[in-house]
Scaffold this motif. Structure first.
Motif, PDB file in Angstrom:
ATOM      1  N   GLN A   5       0.628  -1.036  -0.090  1.00 33.71           N
ATOM      2  CA  GLN A   5       0.138  -0.093   0.080  1.00 33.71           C
ATOM      3  C   GLN A   5       0.971   1.173   0.175  1.00 33.71           C
ATOM      4  N   ALA A   6       0.434   2.107  -0.778  1.00 30.47           N
ATOM      5  CA  ALA A   6       1.280   3.594  -0.913  1.00 30.47           C
ATOM      6  C   ALA A   6       0.392   4.472  -0.729  1.00 30.47           C
ATOM      7  N   GLY A   7       0.496   5.592   0.180  1.00 30.36           N
ATOM      8  CA  GLY A   7      -0.586   6.428   0.441  1.00 30.36           C
ATOM      9  C   GLY A   7       0.256   7.629   1.002  1.00 30.36           C
ATOM     10  N   THR A   9       1.486  10.288   3.289  1.00 28.45           N
ATOM     11  CA  THR A   9       2.247  10.029   4.564  1.00 28.45           C
ATOM     12  C   THR A   9       1.641  10.688   5.772  1.00 28.45           C
ATOM     13  N   SER A  10       0.723  11.732   5.561  1.00 25.70           N
ATOM     14  CA  SER A  10      -0.113  12.409   6.589  1.00 25.70           C
ATOM     15  C   SER A  10      -1.487  12.885   6.099  1.00 25.70           C
ATOM     16  N   GLY A  11      -2.250  13.206   7.214  1.00 23.26           N
ATOM     17  CA  GLY A  11      -3.378  13.555   7.026  1.00 23.26           C
ATOM     18  C   GLY A  11      -4.494  12.554   6.680  1.00 23.26           C
ATOM     19  N   PRO A  12      -5.953  12.987   6.843  1.00 27.88           N
ATOM     20  CA  PRO A  12      -6.834  12.019   6.752  1.00 27.88           C
ATOM     21  C   PRO A  12      -6.958  10.731   5.722  1.00 27.88           C
ATOM     22  N   GLN A  13      -6.111  10.796   4.636  1.00 26.17           N
ATOM     23  CA  GLN A  13      -6.079   9.792   3.720  1.00 26.17           C
ATOM     24  C   GLN A  13      -5.119   8.716   4.212  1.00 26.17           C
ATOM     25  N   ALA A  14      -4.555   8.846   5.455  1.00 21.83           N
ATOM     26  CA  ALA A  14      -3.709   7.793   5.810  1.00 21.83           C
ATOM     27  C   ALA A  14      -4.235   6.569   6.177  1.00 21.83           C
ATOM     28  N   ALA A  15      -5.826   6.604   6.571  1.00 24.65           N
ATOM     29  CA  ALA A  15      -6.518   5.590   6.813  1.00 24.65           C
ATOM     30  C   ALA A  15      -7.201   5.005   5.597  1.00 24.65           C
ATOM     31  N   MET A  16      -6.912   3.853   5.082  1.00 30.07           N
ATOM     32  CA  MET A  16      -7.510   3.574   3.743  1.00 30.07           C
ATOM     33  C   MET A  16      -7.852   1.872   3.871  1.00 30.07           C
ATOM     34  N   PRO A  36      -0.521  15.602  -0.542  1.00 26.09           N
ATOM     35  CA  PRO A  36       0.710  15.365   0.039  1.00 26.09           C
ATOM     36  C   PRO A  36       1.430  14.282  -0.670  1.00 26.09           C
ATOM     37  N   PRO A  37       2.574  14.068  -0.725  1.00 25.85           N
ATOM     38  CA  PRO A  37       3.407  13.085  -1.338  1.00 25.85           C
ATOM     39  C   PRO A  37       3.070  11.704  -1.130  1.00 25.85           C
ATOM     40  N   TYR A  38       2.924  10.760  -1.798  1.00 24.20           N
ATOM     41  CA  TYR A  38       2.708   9.402  -1.527  1.00 24.20           C
ATOM     42  C   TYR A  38       4.005   8.640  -1.134  1.00 24.20           C
ATOM     43  N   GLY A  39       3.909   7.778  -0.251  1.00 24.04           N
ATOM     44  CA  GLY A  39       4.916   6.990   0.279  1.00 24.04           C
ATOM     45  C   GLY A  39       4.547   5.734   0.871  1.00 24.04           C
ATOM     46  N   LEU A  40       5.256   4.945   1.065  1.00 20.67           N
ATOM     47  CA  LEU A  40       4.851   3.311   1.547  1.00 20.67           C
ATOM     48  C   LEU A  40       4.401   3.473   3.048  1.00 20.67           C
ATOM     49  N   GLN A  41       2.986   3.066   2.998  1.00 14.82           N
ATOM     50  CA  GLN A  41       2.366   3.201   4.779  1.00 14.82           C
ATOM     51  C   GLN A  41       2.482   1.590   5.139  1.00 14.82           C
ATOM     52  N   GLU A  42       2.501   0.639   4.420  1.00 11.30           N
ATOM     53  CA  GLU A  42       2.470  -0.632   4.855  1.00 11.30           C
ATOM     54  C   GLU A  42       2.525  -1.449   3.736  1.00 11.30           C
ATOM     55  N   SER A  43       3.229  -2.581   4.106  1.00  9.32           N
ATOM     56  CA  SER A  43       3.778  -3.451   3.114  1.00  9.32           C
ATOM     57  C   SER A  43       2.979  -4.797   3.743  1.00  9.32           C
ATOM     58  N   TYR A  44       2.444  -5.768   3.059  1.00  6.00           N
ATOM     59  CA  TYR A  44       1.819  -6.875   3.579  1.00  6.00           C
ATOM     60  C   TYR A  44       2.653  -8.153   3.415  1.00  6.00           C
ATOM     61  N   LEU A  45       3.679  -8.128   3.005  1.00  2.00           N
ATOM     62  CA  LEU A  45       4.920  -9.025   2.706  1.00  2.00           C
ATOM     63  C   LEU A  45       6.102  -8.722   4.076  1.00  2.00           C
ATOM     64  N   GLY A  46       6.609  -9.673   4.405  1.00  2.00           N
ATOM     65  CA  GLY A  46       7.922  -9.799   5.235  1.00  2.00           C
ATOM     66  C   GLY A  46       7.436 -10.523   6.445  1.00  2.00           C
ATOM     67  N   GLY A 117      -6.777   5.691  -1.248  1.00  2.23           N
ATOM     68  CA  GLY A 117      -5.221   5.511  -1.436  1.00  2.23           C
ATOM     69  C   GLY A 117      -4.975   4.793  -2.745  1.00  2.23           C
ATOM     70  N   LEU A 118      -3.615   4.436  -3.125  1.00  2.00           N
ATOM     71  CA  LEU A 118      -3.052   3.960  -4.193  1.00  2.00           C
ATOM     72  C   LEU A 118      -2.525   2.645  -3.555  1.00  2.00           C
ATOM     73  N   PHE A 119      -3.089   1.511  -4.153  1.00  2.00           N
ATOM     74  CA  PHE A 119      -2.572   0.263  -3.777  1.00  2.00           C
ATOM     75  C   PHE A 119      -1.940  -0.443  -4.812  1.00  2.00           C
TER      76      PHE A 119
END
Length: 129
Positions: A5-7, A9-16, A36-46, A117-119
């Motif tokens: 998930q890329a979204g 980095t701050s603001g109300p759009q951080a919960a998707m 706001p710029p997009y950045g990796l918020q969460e990775s589902y792997l690892g 968000g952008l997934f």
């Protein structure tokens, strides 16, 4: 397949909330919009593969569309070899051996809730037909 998930980095759009279907969408916005710029918020792997399944609920109820499928829980899916995960990829599939009318399959739903968000997903094979 891998899912990241890329979204913002701050603001109300951080919960998707991610959708299980993945679409590629190119959106061109006027430069006058200050987003706001997009950045990796969460990775589902690892995490050796255990981290992937901790972020999903397995749907083990009857198929709401009345299809010829039996959705199974996580323990059953892993035991039957129709769900697995490593640190770099996850496999979700269906029973391709049995000849019964209702074959076992996997249906998952994210535990996280998102509203924008952008997934990004790297899918190696998706069913067709």
């Amino acid at each position: 397949a891998s899912l990241q998930q890329a979204g913002p980095t701050s603001g109300p759009q951080a919960a998707m909330r991610p959708a299980l279907s993945v679409a590629l969408l190119f959106c061109f916005l006027p430069s006058s919009l200050a987003l706001p710029p997009y950045g990796l918020q969460e990775s589902y792997l690892g995490g050796g593969g255990t981290d992937f399944f901790s972020k999903w609920d397995f749907w083990a109820a009857a198929d709401p569309s009345g299809g010829s499928v039996e959705y199974v829980d996580q323990e059953t899916a892993i035991g039957a070899g129709i769900a697995s995960a490593t640190a770099s990829q996850a496999y979700l599939g269906m029973d391709m051996v049995s000849t019964v009318a209702r074959r076992k399959s996997v249906r998952i739903q994210s535990k996280a809730i998102y509203n924008a968000g952008l997934f990004v997903a790297d899918v190696q094979h998706a069913p067709t037909g």
